[in-house]
Design a protein around this motif. Structure first.
Motif, short mmCIF file in Angstrom:
data_model
loop_
_atom_site.label_atom_id
_atom_site.label_comp_id
_atom_site.label_asym_id
_atom_site.label_seq_id
_atom_site.Cartn_x
_atom_site.Cartn_y
_atom_site.Cartn_z
N MET A 1 -22.44 -4.56 -53.28
CA MET A 1 -22.10 -4.31 -51.97
C MET A 1 -23.12 -4.61 -50.91
SD MET A 1 -20.42 -0.77 -50.12
CE MET A 1 -19.08 -0.83 -51.29
N SER A 2 -22.64 -5.53 -50.02
CA SER A 2 -23.77 -5.75 -49.13
C SER A 2 -24.13 -4.76 -48.06
CB SER A 2 -23.30 -7.02 -48.54
OG SER A 2 -22.27 -6.63 -47.51
N ASP A 3 -25.28 -5.01 -47.42
CA ASP A 3 -25.63 -3.68 -46.54
C ASP A 3 -24.59 -3.69 -45.48
OD1 ASP A 3 -27.92 -3.76 -47.70
OD2 ASP A 3 -29.25 -5.04 -46.55
N LEU A 4 -23.91 -4.74 -44.90
CA LEU A 4 -22.86 -4.64 -43.88
C LEU A 4 -21.79 -4.02 -44.36
CD1 LEU A 4 -21.77 -5.38 -41.10
CD2 LEU A 4 -20.99 -7.48 -42.00
N GLU A 5 -21.32 -4.30 -45.88
CA GLU A 5 -20.37 -3.33 -46.25
C GLU A 5 -20.71 -2.12 -46.48
OE1 GLU A 5 -18.22 -6.89 -49.02
OE2 GLU A 5 -19.92 -5.91 -49.70
N GLU A 6 -21.79 -1.67 -46.80
CA GLU A 6 -22.20 -0.18 -46.95
C GLU A 6 -22.29 0.45 -45.57
OE1 GLU A 6 -26.10 -0.01 -48.58
OE2 GLU A 6 -25.31 -0.80 -50.69
N ALA A 7 -22.83 -0.26 -44.39
CA ALA A 7 -22.66 0.46 -43.27
C ALA A 7 -21.15 0.58 -42.87
CB ALA A 7 -23.32 -0.61 -42.36
N ARG A 8 -20.24 -0.33 -42.93
CA ARG A 8 -18.97 0.03 -42.57
C ARG A 8 -18.28 0.97 -43.52
NH1 ARG A 8 -16.84 -6.50 -42.67
NH2 ARG A 8 -17.60 -6.91 -40.41
N ALA A 9 -18.63 1.05 -44.66
CA ALA A 9 -18.05 2.18 -45.52
C ALA A 9 -18.44 3.83 -45.12
CB ALA A 9 -18.71 2.09 -46.93
N GLU A 10 -19.78 3.62 -44.57
CA GLU A 10 -20.14 4.97 -43.93
C GLU A 10 -19.48 5.29 -42.69
OE1 GLU A 10 -24.46 4.34 -43.39
OE2 GLU A 10 -25.00 4.32 -45.47
N VAL A 11 -18.88 4.36 -41.94
CA VAL A 11 -18.10 4.92 -40.73
C VAL A 11 -16.82 5.10 -41.05
CG1 VAL A 11 -17.76 4.22 -38.54
CG2 VAL A 11 -19.67 3.39 -39.48
N ARG A 12 -16.13 6.15 -41.32
CA ARG A 12 -14.81 6.58 -41.78
C ARG A 12 -13.87 6.33 -40.44
NH1 ARG A 12 -12.44 12.16 -43.76
NH2 ARG A 12 -10.19 11.52 -43.57
N GLU A 13 -12.78 5.89 -40.64
CA GLU A 13 -11.79 5.94 -39.33
C GLU A 13 -10.63 7.00 -39.62
OE1 GLU A 13 -12.00 1.57 -37.52
OE2 GLU A 13 -10.88 1.41 -39.33
N TYR A 14 -9.97 7.24 -38.40
CA TYR A 14 -9.46 8.42 -38.42
C TYR A 14 -8.35 8.11 -37.38
CZ TYR A 14 -13.49 11.19 -39.72
OH TYR A 14 -14.42 11.75 -40.37
N ARG A 15 -7.12 8.53 -37.84
CA ARG A 15 -5.90 8.48 -36.81
C ARG A 15 -6.20 9.71 -35.71
NH1 ARG A 15 -0.30 5.79 -38.68
NH2 ARG A 15 -1.14 4.20 -40.23
N MET A 16 -5.58 9.48 -34.51
CA MET A 16 -5.54 10.70 -33.64
C MET A 16 -5.79 12.15 -34.25
SD MET A 16 -4.19 11.53 -29.92
CE MET A 16 -4.70 10.04 -29.28
N LYS A 17 -4.56 12.27 -35.23
CA LYS A 17 -4.19 13.82 -35.63
C LYS A 17 -5.41 13.91 -36.85
CE LYS A 17 -1.69 17.27 -36.72
NZ LYS A 17 -2.30 17.83 -37.84
N GLU A 18 -5.85 12.95 -37.58
CA GLU A 18 -6.85 13.41 -38.52
C GLU A 18 -8.25 13.75 -37.63
OE1 GLU A 18 -5.69 10.26 -42.00
OE2 GLU A 18 -6.57 9.44 -40.14
N LEU A 19 -8.44 13.02 -36.56
CA LEU A 19 -9.64 13.07 -35.82
C LEU A 19 -9.58 14.45 -35.22
CD1 LEU A 19 -12.37 11.99 -34.37
CD2 LEU A 19 -10.73 11.20 -32.33
N ALA A 20 -8.44 15.14 -34.76
CA ALA A 20 -8.29 16.22 -34.19
C ALA A 20 -8.42 17.32 -35.07
CB ALA A 20 -6.97 16.45 -33.55
N ASP A 21 -7.95 17.19 -36.24
CA ASP A 21 -8.11 18.04 -37.50
C ASP A 21 -9.56 18.34 -37.95
OD1 ASP A 21 -5.40 18.68 -37.61
OD2 ASP A 21 -5.02 17.26 -39.08
N ALA A 22 -10.30 17.16 -38.00
CA ALA A 22 -11.73 17.14 -38.57
C ALA A 22 -12.70 17.88 -37.56
CB ALA A 22 -12.22 15.71 -38.47
N ALA A 23 -11.99 17.75 -36.05
CA ALA A 23 -12.84 18.22 -35.01
C ALA A 23 -12.64 19.80 -34.76
CB ALA A 23 -12.90 17.51 -33.69
#
Length: 226
Positions: A1-23
């Motif tokens: 896995m390239s450095d760029l792919e690793e950096a992207r993998a570290e940044v998880r994405e959420y839909r609004m409901k998922e973000l609200a639940d996580a927060a």
């Protein structure tokens, strides 16, 4: 896995409901914060809004600052100052020699160091002076020693704005002293390694400042009688 792919993998994405639940907040609150500009806009993919770990960190910071008594308006002003700050690499001049130890801080940790004094105006001043820099969702203070001393002064009752006013004058005098020592060394000690200048200069300044404080304390005005 390239450095760029690793950096992207570290940044998880959420839909609004998922973000609200996580927060630990409601979707309505996330929407309200977004409308107030407290969090940046999401990435859009068609009709789907995607939030990431940076949005989650900002939401957790908002919650922590609210617990510390900050208002939403004040937090919005802090976020604006934070987002306009210079990058840590620009401020620290990475790779340049220094004896100072930088300190990484979350915005809420900074608020704990200077309880009640972390205003948008003070944050903007610290960023302008280069005492603070931004690094992703964190702040970096350029010097552990300056952070500890300034926090101690605030705890002693000195407003942070007054600390900054003094710092501007101190920096001007420090720059003049550094130039004086550098010029003296270049003129009269051309064979001396430049790195020997720092401890000599620090010793002289420390001794002179100590004696100046002695004179001030000996000659302090008497307190008026009650």
């Amino acid at each position: 896995m390239s450095d760029l792919e690793e950096a992207r993998a570290e940044v998880r994405e959420y839909r609004m409901k998922e973000l609200a639940d996580a927060a630990g907040i409601t979707v309505r609150t996330v929407r309200f914060y977004r409308e107030r500009g407290l969090i940046p806009p999401p990435r859009r993919e068609g009709r789907i809004a995607w939030y990431d770990s940076h949005h989650l960190a900002r939401l957790r910071t908002i919650a922590a600052l609210l617990e510390r008594g900050h208002t939403l308006t004040g937090i919005a002003d802090l976020a604006t100052a934070f987002d306009s700050g210079r990058d840590v690499g620009e401020v620290l001049g990475l790779g340049e020699p220094t004896e100072e130890t930088p300190v990484r801080l979350t915005p809420e940790e900074l608020a704990d160091h200077f309880e009640g004094e972390v205003t948008a105006e003070n944050l903007a001043t610290a960023l302008e002076l280069g005492y603070l820099a931004t690094d992703g969702d964190d702040l970096v203070h350029i010097s552990r020693r300056l952070l500890d001393v300034s926090a101690a002064m605030v705890r002693a009752g000195v407003p942070l704005s007054a600390v900054f006013e003094a710092a501007r004058e101190i920096r001007a005098h420090a720059d003049a002293l550094a130039e004086l020592f550098a010029t003296t060394l270049r003129t009269h000690a051309t064979g001396t390694p430049p790195e020997t200048l720092r401890p000599l200069a620090k010793s002289v300044v420390d001794a002179e400042l100590s004696m100046a404080m002695d004179r001030r304390l000996r000659n302090k005005p008497d307190h008026p009688s009650s």
